[in-house]
Design a protein around this motif. Structure first.
Motif, mmCIF file in Angstrom:
data_model
loop_
_atom_site.group_PDB
_atom_site.id
_atom_site.type_symbol
_atom_site.label_atom_id
_atom_site.label_comp_id
_atom_site.label_asym_id
_atom_site.label_seq_id
_atom_site.Cartn_x
_atom_site.Cartn_y
_atom_site.Cartn_z
ATOM 1 N N CYS A 282 0.827 -1.209 0.000
ATOM 2 C CA CYS A 282 0.000 0.000 0.000
ATOM 3 C C CYS A 282 0.862 1.258 0.000
ATOM 4 N N VAL A 283 2.200 1.092 0.061
ATOM 5 C CA VAL A 283 3.129 2.218 0.005
ATOM 6 C C VAL A 283 4.114 1.937 -1.127
ATOM 7 N N SER A 284 4.181 2.838 -2.094
ATOM 8 C CA SER A 284 5.022 2.578 -3.263
ATOM 9 C C SER A 284 6.503 2.774 -2.966
ATOM 10 N N LYS A 285 6.841 3.535 -1.911
ATOM 11 C CA LYS A 285 8.233 3.691 -1.509
ATOM 12 C C LYS A 285 8.487 2.736 -0.349
ATOM 13 N N PRO A 286 9.177 1.617 -0.585
ATOM 14 C CA PRO A 286 9.287 0.578 0.445
ATOM 15 C C PRO A 286 10.262 0.949 1.555
ATOM 16 N N LEU A 311 6.451 -4.967 7.809
ATOM 17 C CA LEU A 311 6.344 -5.484 6.450
ATOM 18 C C LEU A 311 7.370 -4.780 5.570
ATOM 19 N N GLY A 312 7.378 -5.117 4.308
ATOM 20 C CA GLY A 312 8.301 -4.464 3.401
ATOM 21 C C GLY A 312 7.963 -3.003 3.159
ATOM 22 N N ASP A 313 6.667 -2.648 3.250
ATOM 23 C CA ASP A 313 6.273 -1.278 2.915
ATOM 24 C C ASP A 313 5.861 -0.435 4.117
ATOM 25 N N PHE A 314 5.537 -1.042 5.256
ATOM 26 C CA PHE A 314 5.174 -0.270 6.443
ATOM 27 C C PHE A 314 5.357 -1.120 7.687
ATOM 28 N N THR A 315 5.298 -0.473 8.826
ATOM 29 C CA THR A 315 5.333 -1.152 10.122
ATOM 30 C C THR A 315 4.092 -0.761 10.903
ATOM 31 N N ASP A 339 10.328 9.583 3.302
ATOM 32 C CA ASP A 339 10.168 10.332 2.055
ATOM 33 C C ASP A 339 8.877 9.985 1.317
ATOM 34 N N ALA A 340 8.117 9.038 1.844
ATOM 35 C CA ALA A 340 6.847 8.686 1.202
ATOM 36 C C ALA A 340 5.846 9.822 1.391
ATOM 37 N N GLU A 341 5.213 10.234 0.322
ATOM 38 C CA GLU A 341 4.279 11.356 0.366
ATOM 39 C C GLU A 341 2.841 10.849 0.312
ATOM 40 N N GLU A 342 2.053 11.321 1.286
ATOM 41 C CA GLU A 342 0.643 10.947 1.299
ATOM 42 C C GLU A 342 -0.046 11.504 0.063
ATOM 43 N N GLY A 343 -0.875 10.686 -0.530
ATOM 44 C CA GLY A 343 -1.566 11.088 -1.744
ATOM 45 C C GLY A 343 -0.793 10.776 -3.007
ATOM 46 N N ILE A 344 0.501 10.508 -2.860
ATOM 47 C CA ILE A 344 1.337 10.141 -4.014
ATOM 48 C C ILE A 344 1.859 8.713 -3.859
ATOM 49 N N ASP A 345 2.549 8.451 -2.732
ATOM 50 C CA ASP A 345 3.114 7.128 -2.481
ATOM 51 C C ASP A 345 2.176 6.225 -1.682
ATOM 52 N N THR A 347 -2.012 6.275 0.502
ATOM 53 C CA THR A 347 -3.147 6.994 1.068
ATOM 54 C C THR A 347 -3.321 6.536 2.501
ATOM 55 N N ARG A 348 -3.726 7.451 3.350
ATOM 56 C CA ARG A 348 -3.917 7.097 4.753
ATOM 57 C C ARG A 348 -4.969 6.002 4.889
ATOM 58 N N GLU A 349 -6.042 6.104 4.121
ATOM 59 C CA GLU A 349 -7.106 5.101 4.186
ATOM 60 C C GLU A 349 -6.591 3.721 3.820
ATOM 61 N N GLY A 350 -5.815 3.648 2.749
ATOM 62 C CA GLY A 350 -5.281 2.358 2.327
ATOM 63 C C GLY A 350 -4.286 1.795 3.313
ATOM 64 N N LEU A 351 -3.528 2.679 3.980
ATOM 65 C CA LEU A 351 -2.524 2.243 4.958
ATOM 66 C C LEU A 351 -3.169 1.621 6.190
ATOM 67 N N ILE A 352 -4.196 2.265 6.725
ATOM 68 C CA ILE A 352 -4.755 1.830 8.013
ATOM 69 C C ILE A 352 -5.910 0.850 7.870
ATOM 70 N N GLU A 353 -6.424 0.662 6.653
ATOM 71 C CA GLU A 353 -7.700 -0.031 6.473
ATOM 72 C C GLU A 353 -7.751 -1.404 7.140
ATOM 73 N N LEU A 354 -6.750 -2.248 6.881
ATOM 74 C CA LEU A 354 -6.802 -3.617 7.387
ATOM 75 C C LEU A 354 -6.696 -3.658 8.909
ATOM 76 N N TRP A 355 -5.653 -3.028 9.464
ATOM 77 C CA TRP A 355 -5.451 -3.152 10.906
ATOM 78 C C TRP A 355 -6.467 -2.347 11.706
#
Length: 419
Positions: A282-286, A311-315, A339-345, A347-355
């Motif tokens: 869910c984060v394009s900058k790993p 994970l590879g893309d977030f903790t 350096d990951a930019e919200e809205g580009i790399d 989205t907050r919704e996509g990051l938090i959705e599962l957990w």
């Protein structure tokens, strides 16, 4: 319900009696989940004597930056000094006890009490106390320190005078965490949730996946819900291929563990790379560049209150802090590359959705569990040896910890740093 009347016993006597009542392999007697006096005891015997995951170094990145939080009724603060060193203190003024800095993150070269303006520097030394007599010795009224340790970007604190041994935990976890570069991360989301349940019920729930297939349909897509204690799955070929791939990439797997902590890297379900709704990053900058970020999940956990998945893309981090005998504050944090930019790399919704969905589902389960435990018909039940091995491990650890605190006699009260 107790088989013997405990009226007239002290809290310590009741606890020892209840420990004797507990059957091996079973959950705790009712009072451990409901009694206000036992919660007070838990704070003294467990939380104040344990290493607690306070947060991450990136929350206090520069000299003067700090993080303050309250555990039960005790405000604490960790601040980075002008020399770059992280130091922790009881966040209570040595004048008349007012909380000095509000909970949260901030930056200040000095810690100024809002009540009577006593001022401390970032080493905890009292630097100004207006209108005090000429013979007032400021050196005797510094802030009371707490222990602070770091591991690969994480920050742990302990309030006890003599904390548990920490070095073996550091040495085992540091190489596992290193590939995730948490010193180069930022906190992208920070959510809190109040659960109407005892902290031990929250942690038991968080230590098992017996309920996952039925109650966590989103998590079950990527998480190996039938795995055993060290997340060994039945798909041996899948696990073996993953371990060989990690070895070739120079990424340690584990497992490593001791009485109050454990860590292991395990593969997600086949075909999935991250713990997200669809199993895709869910984060394009790993955070992890090796293997394209396909490095499974590094799960580490410490008693009494936390677990995390890198994970590879977030903790993702989970922490449970008691508020009352039937109320717990759950803190969840998501870290991504700085350096990951919200809205580009991402989205907050996509990051938090599962957990976030998982935490809300767990809140409902814990609160329902508490209602049942409160029943006059409650009796402790047996843990499932396969699916609740970590819940049983937590409960056994808790029982050993409080038993060790109460015995051998004569018992001594906890000594606090700086007391």
């Amino acid at each position: 319900m107790l088989s013997t009347d405990t009226t007239g016993m002290s809290v310590q006597e009741r606890i020892l009696f209840l420990l004797d009542e507990r059957k091996p392999g079973f959950s705790l007697p009712q009072e451990f989940y409901t009694d206000p006096d036992i919660l007070t005891f838990d704070f003294e015997a467990v939380y104040m004597r344990s290493w607690l995951l306070f947060g991450f170094e990136v929350e206090m990145p520069e000299p003067g930056s700090y993080r303050a939080m309250t555990i039960l009724r005790t405000p604490l603060i960790v601040i980075r000094g002008q020399d770059g060193v992280l130091r922790g203190f009881f966040n209570s003024c040595r004048h008349r006890g007012a909380q000095i800095m509000p909970d949260g993150c901030g930056k200040s070269r000095r810690l100024l009490c809002p009540y009577h303006q006593w001022m401390y520097d970032d080493t905890g030394a009292l630097r100004a106390a207006g209108k005090m007599p000429a013979d007032f010795d400021r050196s005797q009224y510094g802030l009371r320190p707490i222990h602070v340790r770091t591991i690969a970007g994480t920050v742990y604190i302990c309030m006890a005078e003599n904390p548990p041994e920490f070095q073996s935990f550091h040495d085992a976890l540091a190489p596992l965490l290193a590939p995730h570069r948490l010193q180069e991360a930022k906190v992208a989301a920070d959510l809190t949730l109040i659960e109407k349940g005892n902290w031990k019920l929250v942690m038991e729930n968080g230590r098992e996946c017996y309920h996952c297939a039925a109650r966590h349909p989103e998590l079950s897509v990527t998480f190996p819900i039938d795995a055993r204690a060290h997340f060994e799955a039945d798909g041996e070929d899948h696990t073996t291929r993953f371990e060989r791939r990690m070895q070739a990439a120079g990424i340690p797997v584990g497992p490593v563990d001791d009485g109050w902590w454990q860590a292991v890297r395990f593969p997600l379900t086949p075909g999935h790379v991250s713990m997200t709704i669809d199993g895709k990053p869910c984060v394009s900058k790993p955070m992890v560049e090796a293997e394209g970020g396909d490095v499974g999940s590094l799960r580490w956990a410490s008693e009494p209150h936390s677990f995390a998945h890198a994970l590879g893309d977030f903790t993702f981090m989970f922490s449970a802090l008691p508020i009352g005998p039937e109320e717990t504050l759950v803190v969840a944090k998501w870290l991504v590359h700085k350096d990951a930019e919200e809205g580009i790399d991402y989205t907050r919704e996509g990051l938090i959705e599962l957990w976030n969905a998982t935490n809300l589902q767990d809140r409902d389960l814990v609160e329902n569990n508490q209602r049942g435990v409160n029943s006059t018909g409650y009796l402790p039940g047996p843990y499932c040896e396969r699916s609740e091995a970590l819940a049983l491990r937590f409960t056994d650890w808790y029982c050993r910890t409080i038993s060790d605190y109460l015995q051998p006699e004569p018992r001594q009260r906890l000594q606090i740093v700086g007391g």
